[in-house]
Design an enzyme around this catalytic site. Sequence first.
Site, short mmCIF file in Angstrom:
data_model
loop_
_atom_site.label_atom_id
_atom_site.label_comp_id
_atom_site.label_asym_id
_atom_site.label_seq_id
_atom_site.Cartn_x
_atom_site.Cartn_y
_atom_site.Cartn_z
N GLU A 119 40.58 46.53 41.60
CA GLU A 119 40.77 45.44 42.55
C GLU A 119 42.06 45.63 43.35
O GLU A 119 43.10 45.97 42.79
CB GLU A 119 40.83 44.11 41.79
CG GLU A 119 40.99 42.90 42.69
CD GLU A 119 41.13 41.60 41.91
OE1 GLU A 119 40.92 40.54 42.51
OE2 GLU A 119 41.46 41.65 40.70
N LYS A 196 35.07 38.32 46.87
CA LYS A 196 35.28 37.71 45.56
C LYS A 196 34.79 36.27 45.57
O LYS A 196 35.28 35.44 46.33
CB LYS A 196 36.77 37.79 45.21
CG LYS A 196 37.14 37.40 43.79
CD LYS A 196 38.60 37.73 43.56
CE LYS A 196 39.04 37.41 42.14
NZ LYS A 196 40.43 37.87 41.89
N CYS A 233 36.63 40.96 39.75
CA CYS A 233 37.58 40.41 38.79
C CYS A 233 37.14 39.11 38.13
O CYS A 233 36.28 39.11 37.26
CB CYS A 233 38.95 40.25 39.45
SG CYS A 233 40.30 40.03 38.24
#
Length: 384
Positions: A119, A196, A233
Amino acid sequence: MAGAEWKSLEECLEKHLPLPDLQEVKRVLYGKELRKLDLPREAFEAASREDFELQGYAFEAAEEQLRRPRIVHVGLVQNRIPLPANAPVAEQVSALHRRIKAIVEVAAMCGVNIICFQEAWTMPFAFCTREKLPWTEFAESAEDGPTTRFCQKLAKNHDMVVVSPILERDSEHGDVLWNTAVVISNSGAVLGKTRKNHIPRVGDFNESTYYMEGNLGHPVFQTQFGRIAVNICYGRHHPLNWLMYSINGAEIIFNPSATIGALSESLWPIEARNAAIANHCFTCAINRVGTEHFPNEFTSGDGKKAHQDFGYFYGSSYVAAPDSSRTPGLSRSRDGLLVAKLDLNLCQQVNDVWNFKMTGRYEMYARELAEAVKSNYSPTIVKE
């Protein structure tokens, strides 16, 4: 909390357990034993020169009569930042480009078809600081920024799909920042991007100071080597996030991350493995390495004293399969490349055994969730 001095769970087990016990413990922790890949000697020599760990494992499926094996080699890259966080922005980006180029060249020697970086790989994970400059200067265009152009060259030169998670600046929509993964085809063309979906607000994870939840849904990318998705994540903590990528057809879901030992290390070996089992797909969990020190102290409203580092990023990247097997993790303390040979036929084979999609009762949950999000919803609680 253990930092760099503790190398890996696997090393600890191998050091202290007799072989029969070790085999049983690994069976429970990792599922069936995986065959180590016979990677080229020159790849190990190059990894040694460049000072990063190299491991390789194979996931195998049963032989079928009508379908040939669908073999794909994936590469997971974990690394620390090579320069201090207070070095000039351009120098940091260039140093990271050089580092990744060296690792990708070894991945190419190992026959990797799809590679994924960690990430926000082009920068320190500075979102703990809540400072805007210089950290927002690392943001780039997902379509034609310098990092995307760099990755396009890597992809075309090595016939390799590249998944490049960056801090994106969207100049077409008011220069808004996003936590984004760019997917580049092995032809060198930008296949697309994903953002994300879930943004943490816990401890030093002050990310919503910079960007908000993604707005692109759960895209799945059809590559020459299989259908892939990227669950960035914090999204790994949300089972429905994994589910939607799977429903959209993902066979491999990458989880590029930046997470620290004090918060999540006990969760790390479980979540991506559980997602692989629940969704009949392969999952690839990737974490960065090391401690990143920032010029100014910061706090996060959690009662802790002001500090200048986020905590220890513990690496430990691994691949998990739908049959519950998984690779050992990479080191907690070193840069590394994990190569995994996958037979995508395993996804359907496990699906046929467990039938989680068939027995999922999605229509029931869709109906109940649609009611649960209404402002006048009352939970179904039965009382005497």
